[in-house]
Design a protein around this motif. Sequence first.
Motif, PDB file in Angstrom:
ATOM      1  N   VAL A  53       0.862  -1.173   0.000  1.00 45.01           N
ATOM      2  CA  VAL A  53       0.000   0.000   0.000  1.00 45.01           C
ATOM      3  C   VAL A  53       0.904   1.229   0.000  1.00 45.01           C
ATOM      4  CG1 VAL A  53      -1.774   1.290   1.253  1.00 45.01           C
ATOM      5  CG2 VAL A  53      -1.816  -1.215   1.248  1.00 45.01           C
ATOM      6  N   ASP A  54       0.917   1.937  -1.105  1.00 46.38           N
ATOM      7  CA  ASP A  54       1.785   3.102  -1.264  1.00 46.38           C
ATOM      8  C   ASP A  54       1.242   4.255  -0.411  1.00 46.38           C
ATOM      9  OD1 ASP A  54       3.353   5.226  -2.054  1.00 46.38           O
ATOM     10  OD2 ASP A  54       3.136   4.845  -4.195  1.00 46.38           O
ATOM     11  N   PRO A  55       2.006   4.757   0.563  1.00 45.32           N
ATOM     12  CA  PRO A  55       1.526   5.856   1.396  1.00 45.32           C
ATOM     13  C   PRO A  55       1.132   7.090   0.585  1.00 45.32           C
ATOM     14  CG  PRO A  55       3.525   4.906   2.321  1.00 45.32           C
ATOM     15  CD  PRO A  55       3.350   4.317   0.962  1.00 45.32           C
ATOM     16  N   ALA A  56       1.749   7.263  -0.597  1.00 42.15           N
ATOM     17  CA  ALA A  56       1.455   8.438  -1.426  1.00 42.15           C
ATOM     18  C   ALA A  56       0.200   8.250  -2.275  1.00 42.15           C
ATOM     19  CB  ALA A  56       2.647   8.738  -2.330  1.00 42.15           C
ATOM     20  N   ASN A  57      -0.282   7.017  -2.424  1.00 44.23           N
ATOM     21  CA  ASN A  57      -1.466   6.743  -3.238  1.00 44.23           C
ATOM     22  C   ASN A  57      -2.125   5.467  -2.719  1.00 44.23           C
ATOM     23  OD1 ASN A  57      -3.405   6.812  -5.202  1.00 44.23           O
ATOM     24  ND2 ASN A  57      -2.049   6.291  -6.899  1.00 44.23           N
ATOM     25  N   GLN A  58      -2.716   5.566  -1.544  1.00 49.90           N
ATOM     26  CA  GLN A  58      -3.154   4.384  -0.815  1.00 49.90           C
ATOM     27  C   GLN A  58      -4.252   3.598  -1.522  1.00 49.90           C
ATOM     28  OE1 GLN A  58      -3.877   5.019   3.377  1.00 49.90           O
ATOM     29  NE2 GLN A  58      -2.352   6.628   3.510  1.00 49.90           N
ATOM     30  N   LEU A  59      -5.111   4.259  -2.272  1.00 54.01           N
ATOM     31  CA  LEU A  59      -6.257   3.583  -2.878  1.00 54.01           C
ATOM     32  C   LEU A  59      -6.037   3.197  -4.335  1.00 54.01           C
ATOM     33  CD1 LEU A  59      -9.204   5.629  -1.333  1.00 54.01           C
ATOM     34  CD2 LEU A  59      -8.029   3.609  -0.445  1.00 54.01           C
ATOM     35  N   SER A  60      -4.800   3.274  -4.810  1.00 53.78           N
ATOM     36  CA  SER A  60      -4.516   2.899  -6.196  1.00 53.78           C
ATOM     37  C   SER A  60      -4.913   1.450  -6.449  1.00 53.78           C
ATOM     38  CB  SER A  60      -3.027   3.085  -6.497  1.00 53.78           C
ATOM     39  OG  SER A  60      -2.700   2.547  -7.769  1.00 53.78           O
ATOM     40  N   GLY A  61      -5.553   1.194  -7.596  1.00 53.55           N
ATOM     41  CA  GLY A  61      -5.948  -0.166  -7.958  1.00 53.55           C
ATOM     42  C   GLY A  61      -4.809  -0.997  -8.500  1.00 53.55           C
ATOM     43  N   LEU A  62      -3.682  -0.363  -8.848  1.00 56.17           N
ATOM     44  CA  LEU A  62      -2.496  -1.065  -9.335  1.00 56.17           C
ATOM     45  C   LEU A  62      -1.421  -0.982  -8.263  1.00 56.17           C
ATOM     46  CD1 LEU A  62      -0.963  -2.501 -11.639  1.00 56.17           C
ATOM     47  CD2 LEU A  62      -0.282  -0.238 -12.480  1.00 56.17           C
ATOM     48  N   LYS A  63      -1.033  -2.119  -7.742  1.00 53.32           N
ATOM     49  CA  LYS A  63      -0.076  -2.127  -6.631  1.00 53.32           C
ATOM     50  C   LYS A  63       1.164  -2.945  -6.970  1.00 53.32           C
ATOM     51  CE  LYS A  63      -3.473  -1.325  -2.986  1.00 53.32           C
ATOM     52  NZ  LYS A  63      -3.286   0.135  -3.080  1.00 53.32           N
ATOM     53  N   PHE A  64       2.238  -2.608  -6.287  1.00 55.81           N
ATOM     54  CA  PHE A  64       3.506  -3.295  -6.494  1.00 55.81           C
ATOM     55  C   PHE A  64       3.628  -4.441  -5.500  1.00 55.81           C
ATOM     56  CE2 PHE A  64       7.379  -3.173  -8.808  1.00 55.81           C
ATOM     57  CZ  PHE A  64       8.314  -3.782  -7.992  1.00 55.81           C
ATOM     58  N   LEU A  65       4.055  -5.575  -5.995  1.00 50.14           N
ATOM     59  CA  LEU A  65       4.135  -6.777  -5.180  1.00 50.14           C
ATOM     60  C   LEU A  65       5.204  -6.657  -4.090  1.00 50.14           C
ATOM     61  CD1 LEU A  65       3.035  -9.755  -5.071  1.00 50.14           C
ATOM     62  CD2 LEU A  65       5.106 -10.376  -6.310  1.00 50.14           C
TER      63      LEU A  65
END
Length: 535
Positions: free
Chosen positions: A314-326
């Motif tokens: 969960v990226d703190p800068a874009n918490q609700l992004s639907g594309l996430k890094f594993l």
Amino acid sequence: MSRRRILTLIFFSLLIALSAVWFHTITESIGSLLFSSPRPPKDITMTTTSAAASSDRAVLVIGAGLAGLSAATEALRRNVPVRLLDRAPKPGGNSIKASSGINGAPTRFQKMPEDTTFFSDTVKSAGQSMKMATAAREAQIAALTNQSKSAVEWLVDDQGVDLSVVAQLGGHSNARTHRGSGQTPPGAAIVTAMLKNLKENPQFKLFTDCEVTSLVQDTPGGKVSGVEATLAEEVGEGDAKTKVAKQITFTGPVVFAAGGFGGDTNGLLAKYRPDLAGIPSTNDPRPGAHGILTKVGAKLVDMDKVQIHPTGFVDPANQLSGLKFLAAEVLRGEGGILLYEGKRFVNEMETREFISNVVMKLPQKDSGEARQWDVQLLLDPGACDKAASHVGFYVWKGLVSKKKISDLDETTRQSIQDYAAVVNGERKDEFGRSIFGHWRLKGTNDEDSQEVCVGRVTPIVHFTMGGAVIDETGRVLANEMGEEEKKYIEGLWGAGEITGGLHGDNRLGGSSLLECVVFGRQAGQHAAEYLSAAQ
């Protein structure tokens, strides 16, 4: 201060500065590979020209992930031309993002007695699916595991990829997942090395921004003899640049390696697994290509089998992004633990399916339409050091932070002490974990000044086990999996995530890259032999 001491201080200052520049350069390079946009620039328009044709027969490989690259490499070895077509602006697919490694057993890099449990581990992971078409599934699994040693050795000895570090991931009885010792994640290291080798061969041509729209058959239900595609070509200069869409026909046998449908949120994923709506994914948003195969008679299997990976950052800068890094499984394999409200709640070395199910039974974080959970991934200094190539990249991306133990909340500090006692053999783990990687904290109060690595993670759609039915050599079938009499679609092979039946209910970590190499190589070899025999 003496002149000698001043010169020494200057030397070490310069050394630190150069090291920082080097690390930034490495991570920038990896970042550009992993996070490049799959879409053309906004100022480029698309127009359509009249159809063109490529009359030269070649092995046609659809998809420039690892399966496609492996197929192209093996076909070229048989002295036939290869055309590699990919719909993205850059090759690599999801393979270039792979961060845990590639399975292989037994290999010369495993520091253990001969590993003989890979087949049984894969069968166990496949779960209830093994009760259907058992013989066909076992044949695929046997091909995967029996050729895993040669697949790793081929990448190392033939392609020049470093895979000397071996870790044990969840669901595995032994350490068999290989990665390199440098800063580059294994997926990027493998893909970049293979692309470099391919581009040195004059019989190889790569077409990006090339969307395959259909397969060409000589007669309805007949052999596959080519593909129809839309090729975007850049024309003009400066501000007048545009991309012109040309309809083009390529001729030759086809290896279809276009990937899965994990990013096809409103299409195939919604059709087969509507219950996963709202869960983020590691896959770029793009439609699945499975319909192209079914139009020529290919059958699909296990399309409802979708793997949820338990740890996407969960990226703190874009918490609700639907594309996430594993958050690579190797982080847990090297000793990392998972915490909910500061407490451990699961054996971190269980299968992805098991851990994901446990997490998703926890209270969901209120994130609007996005379905997310609030779990913390924590690595002690030993695990951080062993996974340094991954951790450094994640820190650079802002996905992981380093904190002193003294700055953590009391519950988390207690969990670290309790887990350290388990690792040190002072107590039995209540969750059954027995493999601890390189965790080295002892749980004593004098360790409060040491730093741990922490990040927030949530389950994510990661991999689709279903796809086109193939046999153990990669030939695409026009009948259901397990039927005794096989009906092959002539001129068509499949490899990688576009195919189904191999993984069943759940894929073992490290087997996706392996699947690409094993079946990609076979498909490329057979397609090349087919082309040579027809000429």
